[in-house]
Design a protein around this motif. Structure first.
Motif, PDB file in Angstrom:
ATOM      1  N   LYS A  26       0.831  -1.209   0.000  1.00 20.86           N
ATOM      2  CA  LYS A  26       0.000   0.000   0.000  1.00 20.86           C
ATOM      3  C   LYS A  26       0.867   1.260   0.000  1.00 20.86           C
ATOM      4  N   GLN A  27       1.937   1.242   0.796  1.00 22.51           N
ATOM      5  CA  GLN A  27       2.844   2.390   0.809  1.00 22.51           C
ATOM      6  C   GLN A  27       3.480   2.589  -0.568  1.00 22.51           C
ATOM      7  N   ASP A  30       0.728   3.937  -2.991  1.00 15.12           N
ATOM      8  CA  ASP A  30       0.435   5.337  -2.669  1.00 15.12           C
ATOM      9  C   ASP A  30       1.563   6.243  -3.157  1.00 15.12           C
ATOM     10  N   TYR A  31       2.795   5.794  -2.948  1.00 18.68           N
ATOM     11  CA  TYR A  31       3.972   6.594  -3.330  1.00 18.68           C
ATOM     12  C   TYR A  31       4.077   6.716  -4.853  1.00 18.68           C
TER      13      TYR A  31
END
Length: 274
Positions: A26-27, A30-31
């Motif tokens: 997820k990180q 998102d990034y």
């Protein structure tokens, strides 16, 4: 930018800050500004992404070393070119090199360990062939010990290069290690490692490519690449693998065309050894 390449580059930035384990998919998505679905179109899992990054990094090192060892015409420049290439590549890819050194020390991922062991065997083979070319029968009894000394120089000084803020002179470092290696080759008389012991220590390598696997890899890269001289060279080389229709001079020129392209370095290495 190709989405797969974007994910790799952005994930590398996060891994550098947080490490492999602390960084979630997820990180990463998102990034990158993409959905999880878009991520899974490129990679089946975070582990696959990590292994792809490792492949990319190790391919740069091994293909560059292989080229130096097999294409340096004079022995006088071979050892210097070997050391300089190693440290220049580590410096060029320093972000990922730092992560890999840190993560290797405590990982329990068997696939990662196995992959690194396979690449390690390839590096050992290249170092051994270089030692045999440089010193021949003079080091017949101690060549495996000398190989491990060269590997130790690579490891220790790479860490010094990566984890010190002070810029280091790669030329001076390489010349220093050439001198140390030559002293060991000329004056070491007591061996510890034998060929039999090395064989016992070795694990089966998973990177032995068949002709069919090389062709499949070439076809995949041809599909991914935009029109360019490298792509045209790859198409001609694929035809040569199938039909042996080119003379050695042309093949050598085509390999030279592709060996610096990030999508083709591993193929150039495999073809040189095919």
């Amino acid at each position: 930018m190709v989405k797969k390449q974007l994910i790799m580059e952005k994930a590398l930035e996060l891994f550098a800050k947080q490490g492999f384990e602390a960084t979630s998919i997820k990180q990463i998505t998102d990034y990158c500004g993409i959905s999880k679905g878009a991520f899974y179109l490129s990679f089946k899992s975070k582990d696959e992404l990590i292994l792809t990054l490792i492949d990319y990094f190790m391919i740069q090192i091994i293909s560059d070393i292989d080229y130096i060892v097999k294409n340096t015409n004079t022995n006088d420049n071979l050892l210097y070119g070997f050391y300089y290439t190693i440290f220049h590549t580590f410096q060029k890819h320093s972000d990922f090199a730092k992560i890999l050194i840190k993560e290797q020390s405590h990982t329990l991922n068997e696939e990662l360990i196995g992959k690194m062991h396979s690449y390690d065997q390839l590096i050992e083979s290249l170092i051994l062939s270089m030692i045999e070319r440089l010193y021949g029968d003079v080091v017949r009894e101690i060549k495996y010990d000398l190989m491990y000394c060269v590997k130790s120089f690579m490891s220790i000084y790479s860490k010094l290069l990566l984890f010190q803020d002070t810029p280091l002179d790669l030329k001076q470092l390489s010349m220093s290690l050439v001198e140390k290696t030559m002293i060991l080759a000329k004056h070491t008389t007591i061996s510890f490692l034998s060929g039999e012991l090395i064989q016992i220590m070795k694990q089966p390598s998973h990177d032995r490519f068949t002709k069919e696997q090389i062709i499949e890899l070439m076809e995949q890269k041809i599909t991914e690449m935009e029109d360019s001289i490298e792509k045209e060279s790859l198409i001609l080389l694929k035809q040569h693998v199938l039909e042996s229709n080119l003379n050695p001079a042309i093949v050598k020129g085509l390999l030279e065309n592709i060996r610096h392209h990030p999508h083709c370095k591993w193929i150039a290495y495999l073809l040189r050894n095919h």
